[in-house]
Design a protein around this motif. Structure first.
Motif, mmCIF file in Angstrom:
data_model
loop_
_atom_site.group_PDB
_atom_site.id
_atom_site.type_symbol
_atom_site.label_atom_id
_atom_site.label_comp_id
_atom_site.label_asym_id
_atom_site.label_seq_id
_atom_site.Cartn_x
_atom_site.Cartn_y
_atom_site.Cartn_z
ATOM 1 N N ASP A 142 0.833 -1.207 0.000
ATOM 2 C CA ASP A 142 0.000 0.000 0.000
ATOM 3 C C ASP A 142 0.868 1.257 0.000
ATOM 4 N N GLU A 143 1.931 1.226 0.820
ATOM 5 C CA GLU A 143 2.844 2.368 0.877
ATOM 6 C C GLU A 143 3.552 2.566 -0.457
ATOM 7 N N LYS A 163 2.393 1.741 -3.410
ATOM 8 C CA LYS A 163 1.432 2.292 -4.362
ATOM 9 C C LYS A 163 1.242 3.788 -4.154
ATOM 10 N N LYS A 164 1.184 4.205 -2.867
ATOM 11 C CA LYS A 164 1.035 5.633 -2.570
ATOM 12 C C LYS A 164 2.238 6.425 -3.078
ATOM 13 N N ASN A 165 3.444 5.873 -2.836
ATOM 14 C CA ASN A 165 4.654 6.548 -3.305
ATOM 15 C C ASN A 165 4.703 6.617 -4.821
ATOM 16 N N GLN A 166 4.227 5.562 -5.474
ATOM 17 C CA GLN A 166 4.210 5.556 -6.935
ATOM 18 C C GLN A 166 3.275 6.631 -7.467
ATOM 19 N N ILE A 167 2.134 6.805 -6.810
ATOM 20 C CA ILE A 167 1.185 7.852 -7.216
ATOM 21 C C ILE A 167 1.807 9.233 -7.033
ATOM 22 N N LEU A 168 2.516 9.420 -5.896
ATOM 23 C CA LEU A 168 3.168 10.703 -5.638
ATOM 24 C C LEU A 168 4.258 10.980 -6.672
ATOM 25 N N LYS A 214 2.663 12.029 -9.916
ATOM 26 C CA LYS A 214 2.183 13.411 -9.835
ATOM 27 C C LYS A 214 3.355 14.392 -9.943
#
Length: 211
Positions: free
Chosen positions: A55-56, A58-63, A66
């Motif tokens: 989950d972490e 995936k969040k970092n990948q989204i950041l 962006k």
């Protein structure tokens, strides 16, 4: 006794396969306080850690995506600004140079020399503006090298002649360019490169030494 051992092991095997196939939220339900129960708790802890880490990630990948989009947008805005500014500057500079050339042809003596100096400076400024425009095109991958058979030595001599006419003749030592050196190059880009090299050489060398 056999069932109390084989059933939890079968459950662990089943959930291990589920996690292997991507079901990271899978957990085992083993209600026991013996070694099998401890193994089940360790398995669930491992599964929770894997799920949290993913989950972490995936969040970092989204950041990161962006941030990449923001950087690309900023770069496009910068390139667009430089391109527009270059176009806006090039038109009046071209008009000024035209007026100076016309005035140069009508004057003699010291006034003509002053106009010629102004023309050379305007030409240098126009070259810098063209460099900015070329840079934005390179960044946008729009710039294609216009290669053609070019006498590299003649290009160097011409650039040096421009510098010598502006009062730096005593600081430039030119050797080895008497004969033609023909190569397939972009003559305009080569002229800019030689101009920038010589300009920096003069700028960062002492006044009493050749650059």
């Amino acid at each position: 006794i056999a069932n109390s051992i084989t059933r939890p092991i079968a459950e662990l095997s089943k959930q291990t396969k589920t996690i292997k196939d991507g079901g990271y939220s899978s957990r085992v339900a083993i209600d026991s306080s013996d070694e099998i129960g401890v193994l089940g708790d360790d398995f669930n802890f491992m599964a929770e850690s894997i799920e949290a880490n993913l989950d972490e990630l995936k969040k970092n990948q989204i950041l990161l995506e962006k941030a990449k989009d923001a950087a690309e947008s900023s770069n496009k805005a910068k390139s667009s600004f430089l391109a527009n500014m270059s176009h806006e500057l090039r038109t009046p500079l071209t008009l000024v140079m035209g007026a100076l050339k016309e005035a140069e042809g009508r004057l003699d003596g010291a006034p003509r020399h002053r106009v010629a100096a102004g023309l050379r400076n305007a030409s240098s400024l126009l070259m810098l503006v063209n460099d900015l425009l070329a840079l934005t095109k390179l960044e946008q991958a729009d710039r294609q090298l216009a290669k053609e058979s070019t006498d590299v030595a003649a290009v160097v001599r011409q650039v040096v002649a421009n510098f010598q006419s502006s009062g730096t003749s005593g600081r430039i030592a030119l050797e080895g360019v008497e004969r033609a050196v023909v190569a397939e190059v972009d003559p305009k880009l080569l002229t800019r490169i030689v101009y920038n090299l010589l300009s920096n050489a003069i700028k960062f060398s002492a006044a009493d030494e050749a650059p």
